[in-house]
Enzyme design. Sequence first.
Site, PDB file in Angstrom:
ATOM      1  N   ASN A   6     -10.657  -2.927  -6.326  1.00 39.75           N
ATOM      2  CA  ASN A   6      -9.859  -1.956  -7.101  1.00 39.75           C
ATOM      3  C   ASN A   6     -10.486  -1.595  -8.450  1.00 39.75           C
ATOM      4  O   ASN A   6     -10.110  -0.599  -9.066  1.00 39.75           O
ATOM      5  CB  ASN A   6      -8.432  -2.460  -7.326  1.00 39.75           C
ATOM      6  N   ASP A  53       0.828  -1.211   0.000  1.00 39.85           N
ATOM      7  CA  ASP A  53       0.000   0.000   0.000  1.00 39.85           C
ATOM      8  C   ASP A  53       0.864   1.264   0.000  1.00 39.85           C
ATOM      9  O   ASP A  53       1.963   1.264   0.564  1.00 39.85           O
ATOM     10  CB  ASP A  53      -0.897  -0.031   1.247  1.00 39.85           C
TER      11      ASP A  53
HETATM   12  C1  FPP Z   1      -2.119   0.220  -3.185  1.00 43.53           C
HETATM   13  O1  FPP Z   1      -1.582   1.518  -3.298  1.00 43.53           O
HETATM   14  C2  FPP Z   1      -1.616  -0.596  -4.246  1.00 43.53           C
HETATM   15  C3  FPP Z   1      -2.388  -1.167  -5.212  1.00 43.53           C
HETATM   16  C4  FPP Z   1      -3.852  -0.998  -5.281  1.00 43.53           C
HETATM   17  C5  FPP Z   1      -1.802  -1.969  -6.265  1.00 43.53           C
HETATM   18  C6  FPP Z   1      -0.507  -2.615  -5.923  1.00 43.53           C
HETATM   19  C7  FPP Z   1       0.121  -2.934  -7.186  1.00 43.53           C
HETATM   20  C8  FPP Z   1       1.431  -2.866  -7.457  1.00 43.53           C
HETATM   21  C9  FPP Z   1       2.490  -2.619  -6.481  1.00 43.53           C
HETATM   22  C10 FPP Z   1       1.862  -3.070  -8.833  1.00 43.53           C
HETATM   23  C11 FPP Z   1       1.317  -4.269  -9.528  1.00 43.53           C
HETATM   24  C12 FPP Z   1       1.979  -5.520  -9.105  1.00 43.53           C
HETATM   25  C13 FPP Z   1       2.505  -6.421  -9.949  1.00 43.53           C
HETATM   26  C14 FPP Z   1       2.910  -7.726  -9.435  1.00 43.53           C
HETATM   27  C15 FPP Z   1       2.713  -6.155 -11.360  1.00 43.53           C
HETATM   28  P1  FPP Z   1      -2.581   2.725  -3.425  1.00 43.53           P
HETATM   29  O2  FPP Z   1      -2.663   3.112  -4.850  1.00 43.53           O
HETATM   30  O3  FPP Z   1      -3.900   2.398  -2.810  1.00 43.53           O
HETATM   31  O4  FPP Z   1      -1.837   3.814  -2.611  1.00 43.53           O
HETATM   32  P2  FPP Z   1      -2.515   5.000  -1.785  1.00 43.53           P
HETATM   33  O5  FPP Z   1      -3.243   4.347  -0.645  1.00 43.53           O
HETATM   34  O6  FPP Z   1      -1.335   5.805  -1.350  1.00 43.53           O
HETATM   35  O7  FPP Z   1      -3.418   5.734  -2.727  1.00 43.53           O
END
Ligand code: FPP
Length: 253
Positions: free
Chosen positions: A81, A33
């Site tokens: 998501n 996250d």
């Molecule tokens: C949460 O950060 C993260 C996600 C919803 C996606 C996680 C995905 C990756 C790290 C990349 C994809 C992975 C692979 C294996 C290709 P957020 O966007 O919710 O962060 P925030 O809470 O700061 O907005």
Amino acid sequence: MDTYSEEPATQHRATPIDTSAGALPRHVAIIMDGNGRWAIQHGMPRVLGHRQGVKALKPLVKECARLGIEVLTVYAFSTENWSRPAAEVNTLMSLLEEFLHQETPELKTEGVRIRTIGNISDLPEPAQNALAWARQETVNETRMVLNLALNYGGRDELVRAVNRWINDPSVPQTERKLDPGTLERYLDTAGLPDPDLLIRSSGELRLSNFLLWQLAYAEIYITDTLWPDFTAKEFSQALYTYQQRARRFGGLG
Ligand code: FPP
């Protein structure tokens, strides 16, 4: 487009793990996250935070393989998501394809088998194809499993598992009584040990529908570090913290 500057590699290096300090986890699960916040803090669009988030993952996979950790499960895309803007969803799917095409050959040489959990059949076709290819390429690797949670939600998994069991023609009608061991055989994680350690970055204190059944007795490590800044060094710290925990599984230890 990588406009950020990288820290020197030495800052990312893991500190040596003292294996005499306690057993290492067999299975580590991670909620990656904070990509969006990382991007905003660096004055970039959110999608570049995700790109940097993918970069943070690879050293950890290698570190798990090196340490003999059997399974690393990462929450890459949840059933919730899909509610994000289409452009962000599309970027995450493209990053997944890019990651698989670029990294699978090297992961294979490291002995990493790629698996997935989640409802993969609802992902865009190019992502499904890339996953099918990566899974097949690495099917014979046995050193560790990189388990990608994609279109994954713990509630969705449990409902799908129960429906699979109900619709399994090999289960005689007279034996239709569900017990924990039977349910586990129908979960997406069938055959994998439960996670021993859950890591969540960016300081949020929730499970977010991740591995609701499997995390029952996992030790939890939460860090304020945003996911793109999570290094192998901090992974070592999480493992050391885990080694200090007394696990009692509801008993007296
Ligand atoms: C949460 O950060 C993260 C996600 C919803 C996606 C996680 C995905 C990756 C790290 C990349 C994809 C992975 C692979 C294996 C290709 P957020 O966007 O919710 O962060 P925030 O809470 O700061 O907005």
